[in-house]
Design a protein around this motif. Structure first.
Motif, mmCIF file in Angstrom:
data_model
loop_
_atom_site.group_PDB
_atom_site.id
_atom_site.type_symbol
_atom_site.label_atom_id
_atom_site.label_comp_id
_atom_site.label_asym_id
_atom_site.label_seq_id
_atom_site.Cartn_x
_atom_site.Cartn_y
_atom_site.Cartn_z
ATOM 1 N N GLY A 83 0.796 -1.214 0.000
ATOM 2 C CA GLY A 83 0.000 0.000 0.000
ATOM 3 C C GLY A 83 0.830 1.266 0.000
ATOM 4 N N ARG A 84 0.144 2.384 0.162
ATOM 5 C CA ARG A 84 0.795 3.696 0.239
ATOM 6 C C ARG A 84 1.228 3.928 1.689
ATOM 7 N N THR A 85 2.328 3.287 2.009
ATOM 8 C CA THR A 85 2.795 3.209 3.393
ATOM 9 C C THR A 85 4.129 3.918 3.534
ATOM 10 N N THR A 86 4.235 4.758 4.564
ATOM 11 C CA THR A 86 5.480 5.449 4.877
ATOM 12 C C THR A 86 5.933 5.031 6.267
ATOM 13 N N ILE A 87 7.178 4.594 6.390
ATOM 14 C CA ILE A 87 7.750 4.168 7.668
ATOM 15 C C ILE A 87 8.849 5.146 8.048
ATOM 16 N N SER B 279 -5.927 5.115 -0.089
ATOM 17 C CA SER B 279 -5.718 5.597 1.277
ATOM 18 C C SER B 279 -4.288 5.318 1.716
ATOM 19 N N ARG B 280 -3.921 5.870 2.890
ATOM 20 C CA ARG B 280 -2.516 5.835 3.299
ATOM 21 C C ARG B 280 -2.352 5.296 4.727
ATOM 22 N N LEU B 281 -1.106 4.908 4.991
ATOM 23 C CA LEU B 281 -0.667 4.522 6.327
ATOM 24 C C LEU B 281 0.658 5.226 6.599
ATOM 25 N N GLU B 282 0.737 5.905 7.735
ATOM 26 C CA GLU B 282 1.970 6.572 8.132
ATOM 27 C C GLU B 282 2.393 6.074 9.508
ATOM 28 N N ILE B 283 3.626 5.607 9.602
ATOM 29 C CA ILE B 283 4.202 5.156 10.869
ATOM 30 C C ILE B 283 5.408 6.033 11.164
ATOM 31 N N GLY B 284 5.510 6.509 12.394
ATOM 32 C CA GLY B 284 6.530 7.488 12.744
ATOM 33 C C GLY B 284 7.919 6.907 12.927
ATOM 34 N N GLU B 285 8.767 7.721 13.529
ATOM 35 C CA GLU B 285 10.173 7.377 13.713
ATOM 36 C C GLU B 285 10.389 6.556 14.988
ATOM 37 N N ARG B 286 11.404 5.710 14.928
ATOM 38 C CA ARG B 286 11.907 4.960 16.097
ATOM 39 C C ARG B 286 10.829 4.074 16.738
ATOM 40 N N CYS B 287 9.890 3.636 15.951
ATOM 41 C CA CYS B 287 8.889 2.699 16.468
ATOM 42 C C CYS B 287 9.446 1.278 16.436
ATOM 43 N N THR B 288 8.908 0.439 17.322
ATOM 44 C CA THR B 288 9.233 -0.987 17.319
ATOM 45 C C THR B 288 7.938 -1.757 17.096
ATOM 46 N N ILE B 289 7.902 -2.516 16.017
ATOM 47 C CA ILE B 289 6.704 -3.274 15.645
ATOM 48 C C ILE B 289 7.077 -4.747 15.691
ATOM 49 N N ARG B 290 6.532 -5.446 16.664
ATOM 50 C CA ARG B 290 6.971 -6.810 16.928
ATOM 51 C C ARG B 290 6.225 -7.839 16.065
ATOM 52 N N THR C 259 -0.436 -6.432 12.876
ATOM 53 C CA THR C 259 -1.137 -6.044 11.653
ATOM 54 C C THR C 259 -1.572 -4.590 11.765
ATOM 55 N N ILE C 260 -1.326 -3.828 10.705
ATOM 56 C CA ILE C 260 -1.686 -2.410 10.659
ATOM 57 C C ILE C 260 -2.264 -2.126 9.289
ATOM 58 N N ASN C 261 -3.473 -1.546 9.250
ATOM 59 C CA ASN C 261 -4.162 -1.294 7.990
ATOM 60 C C ASN C 261 -4.237 0.195 7.668
ATOM 61 N N PRO C 262 -4.267 0.556 6.390
ATOM 62 C CA PRO C 262 -4.408 1.968 6.005
ATOM 63 C C PRO C 262 -5.836 2.462 6.211
ATOM 64 N N GLY C 263 -6.050 3.723 5.871
ATOM 65 C CA GLY C 263 -7.346 4.347 6.076
ATOM 66 C C GLY C 263 -8.374 3.969 5.024
ATOM 67 N N THR C 264 -9.554 4.575 5.150
ATOM 68 C CA THR C 264 -10.649 4.370 4.210
ATOM 69 C C THR C 264 -11.266 5.707 3.860
ATOM 70 N N GLU C 265 -12.050 5.706 2.790
ATOM 71 C CA GLU C 265 -12.721 6.931 2.364
ATOM 72 C C GLU C 265 -13.654 7.458 3.442
ATOM 73 N N GLY C 266 -14.258 6.564 4.202
ATOM 74 C CA GLY C 266 -15.196 6.980 5.234
ATOM 75 C C GLY C 266 -14.550 7.469 6.507
ATOM 76 N N GLY C 267 -13.215 7.422 6.586
ATOM 77 C CA GLY C 267 -12.562 7.801 7.832
ATOM 78 C C GLY C 267 -11.400 8.749 7.682
ATOM 79 N N GLY C 268 -11.302 9.445 6.549
ATOM 80 C CA GLY C 268 -10.221 10.407 6.393
ATOM 81 C C GLY C 268 -9.057 9.918 5.565
ATOM 82 N N MET C 269 -9.106 8.654 5.107
ATOM 83 C CA MET C 269 -8.107 8.100 4.184
ATOM 84 C C MET C 269 -6.733 7.896 4.814
#
Length: 269
Positions: free
Chosen positions: A50-54, A80-91, A95-105
């Motif tokens: 997807g349109r994902t930024t880490i 829609s997009r997914l943005e994850i910030g800096e210095r995060c730890t994802i074990r 699972t992380i999903n992007p947005g939808t048209e009904g929720g701000g994308m």
């Protein structure tokens, strides 16, 4: 870019953007619209689509699934997009999903967050900085989580719920109502169990500020008058107390979900 290391078994689409120092381990898959900032590390078997930024310095552990289409029947392929910030730890197995048209994308996770194994962040959720989701926690769609919130293991958060900054959610809690900033909530269904005093002290809040917040808490959640009247009274009585005003503003801006109240509190508007 220099210092990029991609394991021979990994698959990185041509359109993916990789910053300096990115490390992509064995059997990872990185999609065409993914952006990995400097020093991001994918340990192994990570799939990002997807349109994902880490953000820079984030580490993602095996079998995490990041950016695949939302688990929402109303999703129809919108960009829609997914943005994850800096210095995060994802074990593992997060699972992380992007947005939808009904929720701000947009689904967004802030900086310095820890998502422990098997936790889930659904579409259109907005998560602040320094948030910790313990194992098997799930944030439903459109939920909003403030900075420095801590979740015990196996918590579930209802869609559209707001959780204020510095709140603590006890293990195995089901949160179906808004939780005030600095609050402590626990149970199924969760009730407010006071303030997150341990968290306040660890965060370095001044003793006087904590005492003032405790006084306001007792006033807001007493049994006299209506909740709205007590909140209005607290807004006036503690007009110079920053923490209290944050709680007052949070309660006053409630919209989609009821407020999580103490066990003895009246369920009132």
């Amino acid at each position: 870019m220099t210092g990029i290391v991609v394991h021979p078994t990994a698959i990185v689409a041509k359109g993916a953007q990789l910053g300096a120092g990115v490390k992509i381990g064995p059997y990872c898959i990185v999609g065409d619209n993914v952006v990995l900032a400097n020093d991001v590390e994918l340990i192994s078997h990570v799939v990002i689509e997807g349109r994902t930024t880490i953000g820079a310095g984030t580490r993602i552990f095996p079998f995490a699934s990041v950016g695949h289409q939302p688990q929402d029947l109303k999703f129809h392929g919108e960009e829609s997009r997914l943005e994850i910030g800096e210095r995060c730890t994802i074990r593992e197995s997060v699972t992380i999903n992007p947005g939808t048209e009904g929720g701000g994308m947009l689904t967004k996770i802030g900086n310095d967050c820890l998502l422990m194994a098997c936790s889930h962040v659904a579409h259109d959720a907005l998560v602040g900085n320094n948030v910790v989701l313990a194992n098997y926690c799930g944030l439903a769609g459109h939920s909003i989580v403030g900075d420095y919130v801590r979740f015990g293991g196996i918590c579930a958060v209802h869609q559209f719920v707001r959780i204020g900054s510095h709140a603590f959610i006890g293990a195995q809690s089901m949160i179906d109502g808004d939780v005030i900033p600095y609050g402590l909530a626990v149970g199924n269904r969760a009730r407010l169990a006071g303030l997150n005093l341990v968290g306040l002290k660890r965060a370095g809040f001044e003793r006087d500020s904590i005492h003032t917040l405790r006084a306001a808490y007792r006033m807001i959640f007493s049994s006299e008058g209506t909740l709205r009247e007590r909140v209005d009274d607290a807004a006036v009585m503690f007009k110079d107390a920053k923490l209290v005003q944050e709680v007052v503003s949070f309660i006053s801006s409630a919209k989609d979900r009821p407020l999580t109240l103490p066990q003895t509190g009246a369920d009132e508007e």
